[in-house]
Scaffold this active site. Structure first.
Site, PDB file in Angstrom:
ATOM      1  N   GLU A   1      -0.074 -16.669 -10.413  1.00 10.40           N
ATOM      2  CA  GLU A   1       0.638 -15.654 -11.193  1.00 10.40           C
ATOM      3  C   GLU A   1       2.140 -15.800 -11.043  1.00 10.40           C
ATOM      4  OE1 GLU A   1      -0.916 -11.903 -10.227  1.00 10.40           O
ATOM      5  OE2 GLU A   1      -2.709 -12.208 -11.428  1.00 10.40           O
TER       6      GLU A   1
ATOM      7  N   ASN B   1     -12.807  -0.006  -5.755  1.00 10.65           N
ATOM      8  CA  ASN B   1     -12.562  -0.798  -6.969  1.00 10.65           C
ATOM      9  C   ASN B   1     -13.680  -0.749  -7.998  1.00 10.65           C
ATOM     10  OD1 ASN B   1     -11.340  -2.426  -8.753  1.00 10.65           O
ATOM     11  ND2 ASN B   1     -11.233  -4.215  -7.458  1.00 10.65           N
TER      12      ASN B   1
ATOM     13  N   CYS C   1      -6.327  -5.825  -7.536  1.00  9.23           N
ATOM     14  CA  CYS C   1      -6.188  -5.371  -6.151  1.00  9.23           C
ATOM     15  C   CYS C   1      -5.578  -6.469  -5.300  1.00  9.23           C
ATOM     16  CB  CYS C   1      -7.542  -4.939  -5.602  1.00  9.23           C
ATOM     17  SG  CYS C   1      -8.905  -5.968  -6.110  1.00  9.23           S
ATOM     18  N   HIS C   2      -5.631  -7.693  -5.775  1.00  9.90           N
ATOM     19  CA  HIS C   2      -5.049  -8.786  -4.988  1.00  9.90           C
ATOM     20  C   HIS C   2      -3.532  -8.726  -4.993  1.00  9.90           C
ATOM     21  CE1 HIS C   2      -5.614 -10.297  -9.106  1.00  9.90           C
ATOM     22  NE2 HIS C   2      -4.457 -10.877  -8.909  1.00  9.90           N
TER      23      HIS C   2
ATOM     24  N   TYR D   1       0.842  -1.205   0.000  1.00  8.85           N
ATOM     25  CA  TYR D   1       0.000   0.000   0.000  1.00  8.85           C
ATOM     26  C   TYR D   1       0.871   1.247   0.000  1.00  8.85           C
ATOM     27  CZ  TYR D   1      -3.993  -2.957   0.852  1.00  8.85           C
ATOM     28  OH  TYR D   1      -4.965  -3.895   0.726  1.00  8.85           O
TER      29      TYR D   1
END
Length: 113
Positions: free
Chosen positions: A85, A48, A56-57, A25
Site C-alpha cells: 500500500e 472484525n 485492520c492491518h 490504536y
DNA sequence: CAATTGACTAACG
DNA sequence: GCGTTAGCCAATT
C-alpha cells in the site's frame, strides 16, 4: 445500521484510514470518541465483522508494531500488505534495539486528519 | 446487576 | 535494557 456498539464507531474510523497510511490504536480510539480506550479498539477490530472491508492491518501499536500472534496470518503478511500500500517500514537494524521486528515508520506513515 | 477480560499505553523496578 | 504493574473504559459472561 444503527448499532449502538462502540466497535462500529471504531470500524468507521478505521475504514477512513487512507491507503498507504496507518493509525495507532490510541489514535483510532481518540477519533472514535474514546481517547483512553485503545484496548477497546483492538477488541473491536478482533471482532472484525467485515474482513476485507475493514483494513485492520492499518492499525498498529504506538511503537509501530502489531499485535504479536494476532495478525491475520502473521506479522510478515501484514508487512507485505502495508508495503504494497506504500507504507514505509523500518528494519530492526534501523531502530533502537528493543522491538521484535519490522515497524511502521509512524513519522512518515501515521495517518493524520 | 457485578465481576472479569481485553489487537493498549505508560510508568516503575 | 527488559520485565512487570498499574490505569483506562467498554464489551462479554
Amino acid at each position: 445500521m444503527g448499532s449502538s456498539s462502540f466497535n462500529e464507531r471504531v470500524y468507521a474510523v478505521v475504514r477512513r484510514i487512507p491507503r498507504g497510511m496507518v493509525a495507532t490504536y490510541g489514535q483510532v480510539a481518540a477519533l472514535a470518541g474514546a481517547p483512553r480506550n485503545a484496548r477497546m479498539v483492538g477488541y473491536a477490530l478482533h471482532a472484525n465483522p467485515e474482513p476485507g472491508v475493514i483494513p485492520c492491518h492499518r492499525v498498529v501499536f504506538r511503537d509501530g508494531s502489531l499485535a504479536p500472534g494476532f495478525a491475520f496470518g502473521g506479522p510478515d503478511e501484514q508487512r507485505v500488505l502495508l508495503e504494497d500500500e506504500g507504507v514505509v517500514f523500518v528494519p530492526p537494524a534501523a531502530k533502537p534495539a528493543g522491538a521484535p521486528g519490522w515497524r511502521v515508520d509512524l513519522d512518515h506513515c501515521q495517518w493524520r486528519e
